[in-house]
Design an enzyme around this catalytic site. Structure first.
Site, PDB file in Angstrom:
ATOM      1  N   GLU A 173       0.830  -1.217   0.000  1.00  0.00           N
ATOM      2  CA  GLU A 173       0.000   0.000   0.000  1.00  0.00           C
ATOM      3  C   GLU A 173       0.858   1.258   0.000  1.00  0.00           C
ATOM      4  O   GLU A 173       0.748   2.119   0.890  1.00  0.00           O
ATOM      5  CB  GLU A 173      -0.962  -0.012   1.192  1.00  0.00           C
ATOM      6  CG  GLU A 173      -2.024  -1.087   1.051  1.00  0.00           C
ATOM      7  CD  GLU A 173      -3.118  -1.057   2.105  1.00  0.00           C
ATOM      8  OE1 GLU A 173      -2.962  -0.351   3.113  1.00  0.00           O
ATOM      9  OE2 GLU A 173      -4.136  -1.749   1.921  1.00  0.00           O
ATOM     10  N   GLU A 362      -5.334  -8.416  -1.282  1.00  0.00           N
ATOM     11  CA  GLU A 362      -6.035  -8.262   0.003  1.00  0.00           C
ATOM     12  C   GLU A 362      -7.482  -7.922  -0.268  1.00  0.00           C
ATOM     13  O   GLU A 362      -7.769  -7.084  -1.132  1.00  0.00           O
ATOM     14  CB  GLU A 362      -5.464  -7.106   0.837  1.00  0.00           C
ATOM     15  CG  GLU A 362      -4.161  -7.362   1.507  1.00  0.00           C
ATOM     16  CD  GLU A 362      -3.747  -6.223   2.426  1.00  0.00           C
ATOM     17  OE1 GLU A 362      -4.622  -5.575   3.021  1.00  0.00           O
ATOM     18  OE2 GLU A 362      -2.528  -5.995   2.532  1.00  0.00           O
TER      19      GLU A 362
END
Ligand code: BGP
Length: 468
Positions: A173, A362
């Site tokens: 991220e 994810e």
């Protein structure tokens, strides 16, 4: 109509070292930025004192219990397991010349175990942590020196594990540095936009250097980036809202644009001008950035809305991003808006934009699980959430999007990144541990364990069309 996912589609789950391993000073490991955030990535930074309670010191003790956990994953039929290497196990301070042998030996055991079950590892080089020493002495990625430290670390792990690990990710991220600069990037909170984007530039160069090293050292491997894929919709059809949404989405797509195309997108020129940012970009940086990723990976949990109009838009989760509420969507117990169709939208958008294979690394539902009278967890809500999202993955595959795989977040209960709670559970496997650290750490499959097993076995054919 039932749809069968491609035979080489990778099915599995995703984790991060600091949320599962525990043992955070064992075998020479140095402290990481995560270790001084006992209340999660949006909580206070607290220097470590002997005896202070930190749920992550043990986490779910994957450090010792990995054989049992990997066996359970194999029972579910996993063909892929995403995990991260704790950089501070390999380089405890981060700036050493030689790696820590005990740290290297630990991940040997993990990769050997995964090979035993024919589970493909997908390895993140840096998942929301870096050696604390680098944050304290170099202000993390603020310093250009960290590029070389990271490249050294990446080369060491490619060399050591390249025979067993063929799927890599650089930074987890990476776009979250903009919102929470300390956790993943060691950058002081309160840094100016100039400092933030310079640190991000260093990270992007380091990411490209890792891609180059991987291509050189592990020729048959693939390496991708990783972004938090939180798409924003315009709340109204007012053109100002539509443009606002485009700009907010560029805030995160910028990272992928650099990593997948190899240069800064032109729209950033105006942004930098307006924010009075002048980046120090060397000729070597420009050359380095040209080494682009092989695939694009992202996490997907929610979508949000933006508006420039004077409306009563409610804000959904202040702690994550300033995302606006969508009147058509419901939220999780933690206020994250549930939007399965949004996953199909993101997949299509990213594929149109990059024309590279995508990997959903994810996705999942954080929820409180309450055992029934027999002590079993019948997590129908989780099954519903995952079914509805995976169904949209199937739709996107039929749209023609190239998707390498899907690893749901936290296949086994783990410590939450944002809040450091155990009670925010994502797993197919329950772990007996509460927020105060009580519990035996025993593992037990939930109802979703058997559901996911069936879905994997049927290559997605068991997914049912979501109710409208
Ligand atoms: C992502 C992170 C993960 C993870 C997940 C769920 O942002 O990459 O590390 O934890 O979100 O978030 P949380 O743990 O806060 O529920």
């Amino acid at each position: 109509m039932a749809f069968r996912f491609p035979n080489d589609f990778l099915w599995g789950g995703a984790t991060a070292a600091n949320q599962i391993e525990g043992s955070n000073t064992t075998d020479g490991k140095g402290l990481s930025t995560s270790d001084v955030q006992p209340f999660g990535s949006f909580g206070e930074l607290i220097p470590r004192h002997g005896g202070d309670f930190n749920i992550k010191d043990i986490a779910i003790d994957f450090y010792h219990r990995y054989p049992e956990d990997i066996k359970l994953m194999s029972e579910m039929g996993f063909s892929c397991f995403r995990l991260s290497i704790a950089w501070s196990r390999i380089f405890p301070q981060g700036d050493e010349l030689q790696p820590n042998d005990a740290g290297l030996a630990y991940y040997d055991k993990i990769f050997d175990e995964l090979r035993k079950y024919n589970i493909t590892p997908l390895v993140t080089l840096s998942h929301y942590e870096m050696p604390l020493y680098l944050a304290e002495h170099y202000q993390g990625w603020t310093s250009r020196d960290v590029i070389a430290f990271f490249e050294r670390y990446a080369r060491v792990v490619f060399q050591r594990y390249g025979d067993r690990v063929k799927h890599w990710l650089t930074f987890n991220e990476i776009n979250v540095t903009l919102h929470e600069p300390f956790t993943g990037s060691g950058v002081p909170r309160g840094s100016s936009p100039q400092q933030l984007y310079q640190a991000i530039h260093h990270q992007l160069v380091a990411s490209a250097k890792a891609v180059k090293a991987c291509h050189e050292m592990v020729p048959n491997a693939q390496i991708g980036n990783m972004m938090l894929g939180a798409i924003q919709y315009p709340l109204t059809s007012h053109p100002d809202d539509v443009f606002e949404a485009l700009e907010r989405n560029r805030d995160w797509l910028f990272f992928g644009d650099v990593q997948a195309r190899g240069y800064y997108p032109s729209y950033m020129k105006r942004k930098f001008r307006e924010l009075s940012i002048t980046l120090n970009i060397t000729e070597d940086d420009v050359q380095s950035l040209k080494e682009t990723i092989d695939f694009v990976s992202f996490s997907y949990y929610m979508t949000g809305c933006v508006t420039t109009q004077k409306t009563n838009m409610t804000m959904m989760d202040e702690s994550m991003f300033k995302m606006g509420g969508n009147p058509y969507l419901e939220s999780t117990d933690w206020g994250w808006q549930i939007d399965p169709k949004g996953l199909r939208i993101v997949l299509n958008e990213l594929y149109d934009r990059y024309q590279k294979p995508l990997f959903i690394v994810e996705n999942g539902l954080g929820a409180v699980d309450v055992p029934n009278e027999n002590g079993d967890i019948e997590d129908n809500y989780r099954i519903q959430y995952l079914n509805d999202h995976l169904y949209q993955v199937g739709e996107a595959l039929q749209d023609g999007v190239e998707i390498m795989g899907y690893t749901s977040w936290g296949p086994i209960d783990l410590v939450s990144a944002s809040t450091a709670q155990m009670s925010k559970r994502y797993g197919f496997i329950h772990v007996d541990r509460d927020d105060q650290g009580n519990g035996s750490l025993a593992r037990k499959p939930k109802k979703s364990f058997y559901w996911y097993k069936d879905i994997i076995e049927s290559q997605g054919e068991g997914l049912v069309a979501p109710k409208q």
